[in-house]
Write a protein that holds these residues in place. Structure first.
Motif, PDB file in Angstrom:
ATOM      1  N   LEU A 187       0.842  -1.421  -0.172  1.00  0.00           N
ATOM      2  CA  LEU A 187      -0.035   0.178   0.008  1.00  0.00           C
ATOM      3  C   LEU A 187       0.968   1.389  -0.014  1.00  0.00           C
ATOM      4  N   SER A 188       2.041   1.131   0.729  1.00  0.00           N
ATOM      5  CA  SER A 188       2.856   2.323   0.670  1.00  0.00           C
ATOM      6  C   SER A 188       3.534   2.645  -0.758  1.00  0.00           C
ATOM      7  N   ALA A 189       3.950   1.488  -1.439  1.00  0.00           N
ATOM      8  CA  ALA A 189       4.576   1.557  -2.729  1.00  0.00           C
ATOM      9  C   ALA A 189       3.523   2.172  -3.677  1.00  0.00           C
ATOM     10  N   ALA A 190       2.115   2.057  -3.376  1.00  0.00           N
ATOM     11  CA  ALA A 190       1.030   2.813  -4.326  1.00  0.00           C
ATOM     12  C   ALA A 190       1.197   4.372  -4.243  1.00  0.00           C
ATOM     13  N   GLU A 191       1.710   4.688  -2.878  1.00  0.00           N
ATOM     14  CA  GLU A 191       1.589   6.220  -2.687  1.00  0.00           C
ATOM     15  C   GLU A 191       0.368   6.688  -2.986  1.00  0.00           C
ATOM     16  N   ASP A 220      -5.107   5.056   1.443  1.00  0.00           N
ATOM     17  CA  ASP A 220      -4.707   4.032   2.229  1.00  0.00           C
ATOM     18  C   ASP A 220      -4.259   4.219   3.728  1.00  0.00           C
ATOM     19  N   LEU A 221      -3.808   5.596   4.222  1.00  0.00           N
ATOM     20  CA  LEU A 221      -3.473   5.667   5.311  1.00  0.00           C
ATOM     21  C   LEU A 221      -3.933   5.140   6.650  1.00  0.00           C
ATOM     22  N   GLY A 268       3.194   7.950   6.489  1.00  0.00           N
ATOM     23  CA  GLY A 268       2.678   9.004   7.396  1.00  0.00           C
ATOM     24  C   GLY A 268       2.173   8.645   8.716  1.00  0.00           C
ATOM     25  N   ALA A 269       2.037   7.274   8.808  1.00  0.00           N
ATOM     26  CA  ALA A 269       1.515   6.788  10.044  1.00  0.00           C
ATOM     27  C   ALA A 269       2.495   6.872  11.304  1.00  0.00           C
ATOM     28  N   THR A 270       1.850   6.838  12.511  1.00  0.00           N
ATOM     29  CA  THR A 270       2.656   7.004  13.981  1.00  0.00           C
ATOM     30  C   THR A 270       3.115   5.711  14.303  1.00  0.00           C
TER      31      THR A 270
END
Length: 172
Positions: free
Chosen positions: A59-63, A68-69, A124-126
């Motif tokens: 999901l991160s690769a899809a940006e 998706d965050l 952008g996740a914590t």
């Protein structure tokens, strides 16, 4: 292979994106749609550390962070809750998310969790500082005298794959 379909799909999506296939291409979107339909836990949910970590990475690769965050954050939180928090294996993970902070763990599960958490933060996740501190303490404490890492804490013999995992984890 149904139990591993999230992992397989995540790897395929990452391979396509990393091979410069556009994210809006139909094959990539079908894979992302499948992943977006799955969540951590539950009867049909993701229960594995490998699968959760790979899904975060895909999901991160899809940006497509606007979309998706929230799912990335949810998966990162599930990984954090599953981290072993005490004993010799503190800072590692077992195979399942429902281990929730206890049990045996190994460097392979730990490496995947670290890679997933790293990508979650990039998205952008914590992720809590304490999670990172346990990871760092584990990997620096159990480095073998020759400079490498074994598969489990306390092994005296290093393994090539786990040494690469150790070096990258310390760098992260």
């Amino acid at each position: 292979f149904k139990d591993f379909s999230v992992g397989f799909t995540s790897l395929a999506v990452m391979a396509l994106i990393n091979s410069d296939v556009p994210v809006d291409e139909a094959h990539v979107q079908r894979g992302l749609d499948y992943l977006r339909g799955r969540s951590a836990g539950g009867e049909d949910g993701i229960t594995g550390v490998y699968e959760s970590s790979l899904m975060i990475m895909a999901l991160s690769a899809a940006e497509e962070y606007d979309r998706d965050l929230p799912r990335i954050q949810s998966l990162a939180t599930a990984l954090e809750k599953a981290q072993i928090t005490s004993g010799e294996n503190s800072g590692l993970w077992s195979y399942k998310l429902n281990g929730v902070g206890r049990g045996s763990g190994d460097a392979s599960n730990g490496q995947y969790a670290v890679l997933g958490l790293r990508d979650a933060v990039y998205a952008g996740a914590t992720v809590s500082r304490k999670t990172w501190e346990r990871i760092h303490e584990q990997w620096t404490k159990f480095q073998v005298p020759g400079g490498g890492w074994g598969y489990t804490p306390g092994q005296s013999e290093s393994r090539g794959s786990m040494t690469v995992a150790g070096l990258s984890t310390i760098a992260i």
